[in-house]
Structures are given as C-alpha cells and as structure tokens.
Design a protein around this motif. Structure first.
Motif, PDB file in Angstrom:
ATOM      1  N   SER A 154      17.221  -2.824 -42.257  1.00 40.23           N
ATOM      2  CA  SER A 154      18.099  -1.942 -41.488  1.00 40.23           C
ATOM      3  C   SER A 154      19.515  -1.928 -42.093  1.00 40.23           C
ATOM      4  N   PRO A 155      20.164  -0.766 -42.117  1.00 38.65           N
ATOM      5  CA  PRO A 155      21.548  -0.696 -42.591  1.00 38.65           C
ATOM      6  C   PRO A 155      22.559  -1.135 -41.527  1.00 38.65           C
ATOM      7  N   ASP A 156      22.078  -1.353 -40.301  1.00 39.12           N
ATOM      8  CA  ASP A 156      22.959  -1.706 -39.189  1.00 39.12           C
ATOM      9  C   ASP A 156      23.231  -3.214 -39.169  1.00 39.12           C
ATOM     10  N   MET A 157      24.515  -3.601 -39.164  1.00 35.72           N
ATOM     11  CA  MET A 157      24.888  -5.009 -39.201  1.00 35.72           C
ATOM     12  C   MET A 157      24.395  -5.762 -37.968  1.00 35.72           C
ATOM     13  N   ALA A 158      24.442  -5.129 -36.804  1.00 36.89           N
ATOM     14  CA  ALA A 158      23.982  -5.790 -35.580  1.00 36.89           C
ATOM     15  C   ALA A 158      22.500  -6.095 -35.654  1.00 36.89           C
ATOM     16  N   VAL A 159      21.729  -5.177 -36.227  1.00 36.89           N
ATOM     17  CA  VAL A 159      20.290  -5.396 -36.371  1.00 36.89           C
ATOM     18  C   VAL A 159      20.029  -6.529 -37.351  1.00 36.89           C
ATOM     19  N   ARG A 160      20.751  -6.543 -38.479  1.00 37.76           N
ATOM     20  CA  ARG A 160      20.550  -7.598 -39.477  1.00 37.76           C
ATOM     21  C   ARG A 160      20.909  -8.964 -38.904  1.00 37.76           C
ATOM     22  N   ALA A 161      22.001  -9.034 -38.166  1.00 37.36           N
ATOM     23  CA  ALA A 161      22.402 -10.310 -37.576  1.00 37.36           C
ATOM     24  C   ALA A 161      21.372 -10.795 -36.568  1.00 37.36           C
ATOM     25  N   THR A 162      20.822  -9.862 -35.783  1.00 35.72           N
ATOM     26  CA  THR A 162      19.828 -10.232 -34.779  1.00 35.72           C
ATOM     27  C   THR A 162      18.534 -10.702 -35.425  1.00 35.72           C
ATOM     28  N   VAL A 163      18.106 -10.021 -36.483  1.00 35.15           N
ATOM     29  CA  VAL A 163      16.856 -10.423 -37.132  1.00 35.15           C
ATOM     30  C   VAL A 163      17.017 -11.788 -37.790  1.00 35.15           C
ATOM     31  N   LEU A 164      18.170 -12.065 -38.362  1.00 34.26           N
ATOM     32  CA  LEU A 164      18.402 -13.375 -38.973  1.00 34.26           C
ATOM     33  C   LEU A 164      18.355 -14.475 -37.917  1.00 34.26           C
ATOM     34  N   ARG A 165      19.032 -14.244 -36.811  1.00 34.35           N
ATOM     35  CA  ARG A 165      19.046 -15.248 -35.742  1.00 34.35           C
ATOM     36  C   ARG A 165      17.637 -15.477 -35.191  1.00 34.35           C
ATOM     37  N   ALA A 166      16.883 -14.394 -35.019  1.00 33.83           N
ATOM     38  CA  ALA A 166      15.525 -14.524 -34.496  1.00 33.83           C
ATOM     39  C   ALA A 166      14.627 -15.276 -35.474  1.00 33.83           C
ATOM     40  N   ILE A 167      14.772 -15.007 -36.761  1.00 33.04           N
ATOM     41  CA  ILE A 167      13.972 -15.712 -37.770  1.00 33.04           C
ATOM     42  C   ILE A 167      14.271 -17.204 -37.722  1.00 33.04           C
ATOM     43  N   PHE A 168      15.548 -17.552 -37.697  1.00 31.06           N
ATOM     44  CA  PHE A 168      15.913 -18.974 -37.689  1.00 31.06           C
ATOM     45  C   PHE A 168      15.476 -19.653 -36.392  1.00 31.06           C
ATOM     46  N   ASN A 169      15.504 -18.917 -35.286  1.00 32.37           N
ATOM     47  CA  ASN A 169      15.066 -19.490 -34.004  1.00 32.37           C
ATOM     48  C   ASN A 169      13.563 -19.760 -33.961  1.00 32.37           C
ATOM     49  N   SER A 170      12.815 -19.134 -34.855  1.00 33.00           N
ATOM     50  CA  SER A 170      11.359 -19.317 -34.866  1.00 33.00           C
ATOM     51  C   SER A 170      10.934 -20.533 -35.685  1.00 33.00           C
ATOM     52  N   ASP A 171      11.897 -21.349 -36.104  1.00 30.36           N
ATOM     53  CA  ASP A 171      11.631 -22.586 -36.869  1.00 30.36           C
ATOM     54  C   ASP A 171      10.774 -22.331 -38.113  1.00 30.36           C
ATOM     55  N   PRO A 172      11.236 -21.438 -38.997  1.00 32.35           N
ATOM     56  CA  PRO A 172      10.431 -21.110 -40.175  1.00 32.35           C
ATOM     57  C   PRO A 172      10.535 -22.176 -41.265  1.00 32.35           C
TER      58      PRO A 172
END
Length: 205
Positions: free
Chosen positions: A79-97
């Motif tokens: 996504s080109p949207d900064m809010a979307v990128r920040a949210t996806v990063l936080r969600a990925i890290f919260n999933s204990d990858p």
C-alpha cells in the motif's frame, strides 16, 4: 490364521483408502468456494472506510489462517498509504513471527568481533559473503516500547521498535533503521560490532 489376518488388514486398508479419496468434483468445489471466500476477504480489505479496512487487515494477520494472513500482509505491505504500512508492520510483529535478517558486509573482510557476534546469535555465514540471523519474536514490552526475542540464556532482548513506518532493529550492539521497499521487504544499514552491513528482512509471504 495368518492368511485371514492379512486379508482382514487388506480389507481395512482398502476401506480407509476408499474413504480418504477425494474426487475431482469435490476438489473443484472446495477450491471454488475458497477462492470466493478469499475474494470476499479482499473486498473487506479494500473497504473505502479506512478504519474498517485497517481493522480487517489487523485481524486477518494476527488471527487468520495462512491464506488469509498472506492476503492481508500483501495488501498492507504494497500500500502507498503510510497508515496502512504502519498498521501492517505492527500487526506482523504482534503475530510473533520468525524473522530472517540477511546482511551483506560492506567491507571485503569483517572483524573478529563481528564474526563472534554473528556466531553468538546463531547466525550463518554463506559462500557469497552474506550472513543471516534468525529471530523469533516473543511479544511486546510496554516498558521499553519494543518487540523482543528470547536469547539462549532465556533473557529478553529488545529487537524491534516502530515509529510511523520506519523500523529500528537492534542487532549486536547497534540500532539500524529500515524502511519498506516495493517488494515488501525491510531494507537498511545495520552496524554490528563496528562492521557496516546492507541488511534486508523479507516480510511478504
């Protein structure tokens, strides 16, 4: 007696095999239903209401199955949207990858302290001169505002901090700054024991 036992076993295995069979029609039906289901999830991700879209993406990444998670991660990372990128990063890290950090040292020869640190982290040295280290995230530390991993001695150690869509990684003795590239990978410069490296962490699945 032996012959009758073998015959019974053959019948049993034949019955199990027959029961386990999947017809082409059943396979096509399930695949079609799955494609339709994933299309509906994709529609939720593309909801014009940004809050609904972000909520759907976060839920699919943190609690979805492999296909749902992959769909949501790709949507967010590209996504080109900064809010979307920040949210996806936080969600990925919260999933204990499990994250694989690949580093290419800038210098032709690395120092002994760099090599010791990579070995201490359980990293590997490749024939092409790059090194890789695997980190398994184990949660978020509110006090230190970071996602951490557990070292071999069972101590928690900060690994990742997030500011907007910029990610900081602590490896060895230094923080490095990373940003998302168009391929859905974090890229940046990472110094480890005074050796500068060009680093990459793939997030796309």
């Amino acid at each position: 007696m032996r012959a009758s036992v073998l015959a019974a076993m053959a019948l049993l295995f034949g019955a199990v095999a027959a029961h386990a069979q999947v017809t082409l029609d059943e396979l096509d039906k399930q695949m079609t239903e799955r494609d339709r289901e994933l299309s509906e999830f994709a529609a939720r991700l593309n909801d014009p209401d940004l809050e609904k879209s972000l909520a759907a993406m976060k839920l699919l990444i943190e609690k979805g199955d492999a296909d749902q998670r992959r769909l949501a991660i790709r949507y967010g990372l590209y996504s080109p949207d900064m809010a979307v990128r920040a949210t996806v990063l936080r969600a990925i890290f919260n999933s204990d990858p499990t994250l694989v950090v690949e580093m290419r040292p800038v210098a032709e020869e690395t120092g002994v302290y760099f090599q010791r640190e990579i070995k201490a982290l359980g990293g590997s040295f490749r024939p092409d001169g790059t090194v890789s280290v695997v980190f398994k995230l184990a949660g978020y530390d509110e006090a230190q505002a970071c996602w951490y991993w557990v070292m071999p001695n069972n101590q928690k150690r900060c690994l990742i901090r997030l500011s907007a869509d910029t990610v900081s990684l602590f490896i060895g003795d230094s923080w490095g700054q990373y940003t998302l590239n168009p391929e859905g990978a974090l890229v940046g410069n990472q110094t480890v024991k005074d050796d500068l490296t060009e680093a990459r962490v793939s997030l796309a699945e």
